[in-house]
Every structure is written in C-alpha cells, then in structure tokens.
Design a protein around this motif. Structure first.
Motif, PDB file in Angstrom:
ATOM      1  N   ILE A  52      31.940  44.641  31.994  1.00 45.41           N
ATOM      2  CA  ILE A  52      31.607  45.765  32.838  1.00 45.41           C
ATOM      3  C   ILE A  52      31.751  47.224  32.431  1.00 45.41           C
ATOM      4  O   ILE A  52      32.501  47.393  31.768  1.00 45.41           O
TER       5      ILE A  52
ATOM      6  N   SER B 143      43.247  39.838  41.703  1.00 41.80           N
ATOM      7  CA  SER B 143      42.512  39.562  40.560  1.00 41.80           C
ATOM      8  C   SER B 143      43.334  39.562  39.361  1.00 41.80           C
ATOM      9  O   SER B 143      43.112  38.745  38.447  1.00 41.80           O
TER      10      SER B 143
ATOM     11  N   SER C 204      44.599  36.038  36.814  1.00 40.93           N
ATOM     12  CA  SER C 204      44.535  36.007  35.330  1.00 40.93           C
ATOM     13  C   SER C 204      45.726  35.838  34.709  1.00 40.93           C
ATOM     14  O   SER C 204      45.713  35.014  33.888  1.00 40.93           O
TER      15      SER C 204
ATOM     16  N   TRP D 257      38.409  43.481  40.675  1.00 43.33           N
ATOM     17  CA  TRP D 257      38.168  42.356  39.770  1.00 43.33           C
ATOM     18  C   TRP D 257      39.128  42.848  38.806  1.00 43.33           C
ATOM     19  O   TRP D 257      39.677  43.989  38.423  1.00 43.33           O
TER      20      TRP D 257
ATOM     21  N   GLN E 187      39.004  42.186  34.177  1.00 44.94           N
ATOM     22  CA  GLN E 187      38.251  41.419  32.986  1.00 44.94           C
ATOM     23  C   GLN E 187      39.222  41.286  32.213  1.00 44.94           C
ATOM     24  O   GLN E 187      40.082  42.297  31.478  1.00 44.94           O
TER      25      GLN E 187
ATOM     26  N   ILE F 175      36.000  37.145  33.946  1.00 43.64           N
ATOM     27  CA  ILE F 175      36.424  38.090  35.206  1.00 43.64           C
ATOM     28  C   ILE F 175      36.840  37.500  36.306  1.00 43.64           C
ATOM     29  O   ILE F 175      36.344  36.222  36.659  1.00 43.64           O
TER      30      ILE F 175
ATOM     31  N   TRP G   4      37.442  37.960  40.127  1.00 43.77           N
ATOM     32  CA  TRP G   4      36.871  38.565  41.423  1.00 43.77           C
ATOM     33  C   TRP G   4      37.693  38.307  42.591  1.00 43.77           C
ATOM     34  O   TRP G   4      37.917  37.065  42.911  1.00 43.77           O
TER      35      TRP G   4
END
Length: 164
Positions: free
Chosen positions: A35, A75, A79, A148, A150, A156, A158
């Motif tokens: 990104i 988001s 992760s 998002w 990353q 990523i 989203w």
C-alpha cells in the motif's frame, strides 16, 4: 500404493512451493502489493463502491470516521488473531465495535478479507460473492467505513462496514 505416493508427492511439492519466498534482488517479496498513497485508498474504495451502487440504482454512501475507526480496529485485530472472521479477539461483533465508536446508526453488514491483493481486487472478489455483494449494494446503507492493516509480509486484512 502408487496413487497414494503420487498424491503425497504432489502435496509435498505444493507445500514447498507455497512456503518458498520469492524475492527480488533487493530482498523484497516479489509480486506482493504494498500500500502506497494510503490517504487515497479509502477515496478509491468509496468512489468504486458508489459507482457500483449507482449502476445498481442504489443511493451513494458517504465515508464515516466512526465506521472507519471500527473497521481499522477490526482489521488489526484479525491480523493479531491470524484469521479472517467477524468476531474480535475480545468476542466483539461488528455491532459492538461500531457502538464503541459512538456511531448511533444501524449496522447493515460487514465484509472482511485476508489477501495480498489491492483494494480494488478485493472489492471485485466481494462483488462476485452474493452475500458480500448484498452488503455493498444494500439500499438501506447511507454510510460506509473502510480500513485495512498490512503486515510486514505483505498480507492485508480488509474490513468494510455499511450502516445507516
């Protein structure tokens, strides 16, 4: 016996290929979308969503800072959990996360994804699935949140939230 051996060999080769990092001469992962111009990602997404909604005869939506915050929180949390699902690590639902931001409307739906693709490829995938497409085109929605997270490896996470 020969068939089992061939299946195991194919699985081993597939696993080896999936686990072998592809790097360019600079040591960066090749083919991984990074990104850039992060300030434009939300604008590209809202413009694309509104173009799709207009083509479907549905009113446009507006970006909402509170919904963006709820999407960003989720988001990052996906992760941390290393899995794409609609519940937070604390057991929160999309309704809970949106309420925590102070948003007083009704959540119409949430789309999530775990990819190495850019936002427009992710939107395309969402539009190909009837369930996630319905969230994007929901005629009751007037606001949208999109964010998002990353990871260093390029993955990523989203999140898109539609509400009214």
């Amino acid at each position: 016996m020969k068939r089992v051996f061939l299946i195991l060999m194919a699985a081993t080769l597939t696993l080896a290929a999936a686990c072998t990092p592809v790097t360019d001469t600079g040591g960066n992962s090749a083919g991984v979308y990074r990104i850039r111009n992060a300030d434009k990602v939300q604008l590209r997404m809202i413009d694309s969503v509104n173009a799709l909604r207009q083509a479907a005869g549905t009113m446009q939506v507006q970006l909402n800072a509170q919904l963006n915050a709820a999407a960003a929180t989720h988001s990052r949390d996906m992760s941390v959990q290393n899995r794409p699902w609609h519940f937070g690590s604390d057991g929160s639902s999309p309704l809970d996360r949106v309420a925590r931001t102070g948003y007083v409307g009704t959540v119409q739906g949430e789309n999530i994804s775990e990819t190495y693709e850019n936002e427009l490829q992710t939107l395309t995938a969402w539009m190909e699935d009837p369930t996630t497409r319905a969230v994007i085109l929901d005629p009751k929605a007037i606001n949208m949140g999109f964010a998002w997270f990353q990871e260093n490896n390029g993955k990523i996470w989203w999140t898109l939230v539609m509400a009214n």
